[in-house]
Design a protein around this motif. Structure first.
Motif, short mmCIF file in Angstrom:
data_model
loop_
_atom_site.label_atom_id
_atom_site.label_comp_id
_atom_site.label_asym_id
_atom_site.label_seq_id
_atom_site.Cartn_x
_atom_site.Cartn_y
_atom_site.Cartn_z
N GLY A 41 0.75 -1.13 0.23
CA GLY A 41 0.09 0.02 0.10
C GLY A 41 0.82 1.23 0.03
N GLU A 42 1.91 1.23 0.81
CA GLU A 42 2.91 2.41 0.72
C GLU A 42 3.29 2.52 -0.38
N TYR A 43 4.09 1.55 -0.93
CA TYR A 43 4.74 1.71 -2.30
C TYR A 43 3.79 1.98 -3.44
N ALA A 44 2.64 1.42 -3.23
CA ALA A 44 1.72 1.88 -4.43
C ALA A 44 1.21 3.42 -4.39
N GLN A 45 1.30 4.15 -3.23
CA GLN A 45 1.00 5.47 -3.29
C GLN A 45 2.06 6.05 -3.53
N GLY A 46 3.44 5.57 -3.96
CA GLY A 46 4.66 6.41 -4.34
C GLY A 46 5.44 6.77 -3.18
N GLY A 47 5.01 6.24 -1.92
CA GLY A 47 6.04 6.22 -0.69
C GLY A 47 6.50 5.17 -0.28
N GLY A 48 6.88 4.94 0.83
CA GLY A 48 7.77 3.72 1.17
C GLY A 48 8.89 4.14 1.67
N ALA A 83 17.27 -0.58 -15.63
CA ALA A 83 16.30 -0.72 -14.80
C ALA A 83 15.10 -0.86 -15.88
N ALA A 84 14.83 -0.36 -16.76
CA ALA A 84 13.79 -0.54 -17.66
C ALA A 84 13.70 -2.10 -18.28
N ARG A 85 14.92 -2.51 -18.54
CA ARG A 85 14.98 -3.86 -19.02
C ARG A 85 14.58 -4.80 -17.83
N VAL A 86 15.06 -4.81 -16.59
CA VAL A 86 14.73 -5.45 -15.69
C VAL A 86 13.06 -5.32 -15.29
N ALA A 105 8.27 1.96 -10.39
CA ALA A 105 9.23 1.96 -11.65
C ALA A 105 9.26 3.57 -12.01
N GLU A 106 8.60 4.41 -11.57
CA GLU A 106 8.50 5.88 -11.74
C GLU A 106 9.34 6.52 -10.69
N SER A 107 9.05 6.31 -9.47
CA SER A 107 9.67 7.13 -8.17
C SER A 107 11.14 6.61 -7.96
N MET A 108 11.45 5.23 -7.95
CA MET A 108 12.79 4.63 -7.64
C MET A 108 13.25 3.52 -8.51
N PRO A 109 13.64 3.75 -9.57
CA PRO A 109 13.70 2.86 -10.73
C PRO A 109 15.07 1.83 -10.51
N ASP A 110 16.25 2.51 -10.04
CA ASP A 110 17.19 1.85 -9.75
C ASP A 110 17.12 0.94 -8.37
N LEU A 111 16.77 1.59 -7.40
CA LEU A 111 16.34 0.54 -6.34
C LEU A 111 15.52 -0.52 -6.59
N ALA A 112 14.57 -0.18 -7.14
CA ALA A 112 13.50 -1.24 -7.77
C ALA A 112 14.18 -2.28 -8.67
N ARG A 113 15.07 -1.98 -9.45
CA ARG A 113 15.74 -2.94 -10.19
C ARG A 113 16.67 -3.80 -9.20
N GLN A 114 17.16 -3.27 -8.25
CA GLN A 114 17.82 -4.09 -7.19
C GLN A 114 16.87 -4.92 -6.37
N ALA A 115 15.94 -4.47 -6.05
CA ALA A 115 14.88 -5.25 -5.17
C ALA A 115 14.17 -6.36 -5.93
N ILE A 116 13.93 -5.94 -7.54
CA ILE A 116 13.15 -6.99 -8.44
C ILE A 116 14.31 -8.32 -8.44
N ILE A 117 15.55 -7.97 -8.75
CA ILE A 117 16.74 -9.15 -8.90
C ILE A 117 16.84 -9.75 -7.55
N THR A 118 16.87 -8.87 -6.41
CA THR A 118 16.85 -9.89 -5.14
C THR A 118 15.61 -10.66 -4.93
N ALA A 119 14.39 -10.37 -5.28
CA ALA A 119 13.28 -11.18 -5.15
C ALA A 119 13.44 -12.44 -5.91
N PHE A 120 13.91 -12.20 -7.17
CA PHE A 120 14.18 -13.32 -8.08
C PHE A 120 14.97 -14.42 -7.53
#
Length: 166
Positions: A41-48, A83-86, A105-120
């Motif tokens: 919910g926090e991340y969906a609202q652009g925060g977190g 990040a866009a590729r990830v 993807a919009e607010s923190m793409p580089d951090l999200a790239r790392q988090a997506i790979i970590t989750a994977f």
């Protein structure tokens, strides 16, 4: 098996510990789900919280991966990557989770790239090799040249403490 950047391996281990910590013993699924829902919910609202591990925690139960080989290739470099590729290699199911995915993807793409790979990596531990950091492995090539073979004190050292000068 593929080698990944040591920081990704570390973050994946940390994510496992965080999940186990939130679940508790015995596992409290309701508490775990409340925590995940709050983060989503926090991340969906652009925060977190801007933390790789917290973001990976929010993603891990909702994310699906469409290009595992591509994600493994991206896991070789922690700091730099596309990040866009990830983002194109995964997606989140569910309305709130999909909204979160678009927001990060919009607010923190580089951090999200790392988090997506970590989750994977967390969800696919058999696809990659974690460097063995055990003491046995770290000492495997130690030839012992830093250990003094002689345990007796030298005469010069012993004389420093000889009060009579003998």
């Amino acid at each position: 098996m593929r080698k990944v950047h040591p920081e990704f391996a570390y973050q994946s281990r940390e994510l496992e510990g965080q999940i186990e910590g939130i679940l508790g013993d015995p596992p409290d699924r309701k508490n775990y789900q409340r925590m995940v829902d709050a983060l989503v919910g926090e991340y969906a609202q652009g925060g977190g919280i801007e933390d790789v591990n917290m973001l990976a925690f929010a993603l891990v139960d909702h994310i699906e991966f469409s290009n595992p080989k591509g994600l493994l290739a991206e896991a070789e470099d922690y700091e730099f990557g596309d990040a866009a590729r990830v983002f194109a290699m995964a997606e989140c199911k569910g309305e709130e989770a999909a909204k979160m995915y678009a927001a990060i993807a919009e607010s923190m793409p580089d951090l999200a790239r790392q988090a997506i790979i970590t989750a994977f990596l967390h969800k696919n531990p058999r696809k990659w090799d974690d460097d063995d950091q055990s003491l046995d492995q770290l000492s495997a090539n130690d030839d012992g040249d830093d250990i003094d073979d002689e345990d007796a004190a030298s005469d010069d050292f012993a004389q420093m403490f000889d009060r009579d000068g003998e």
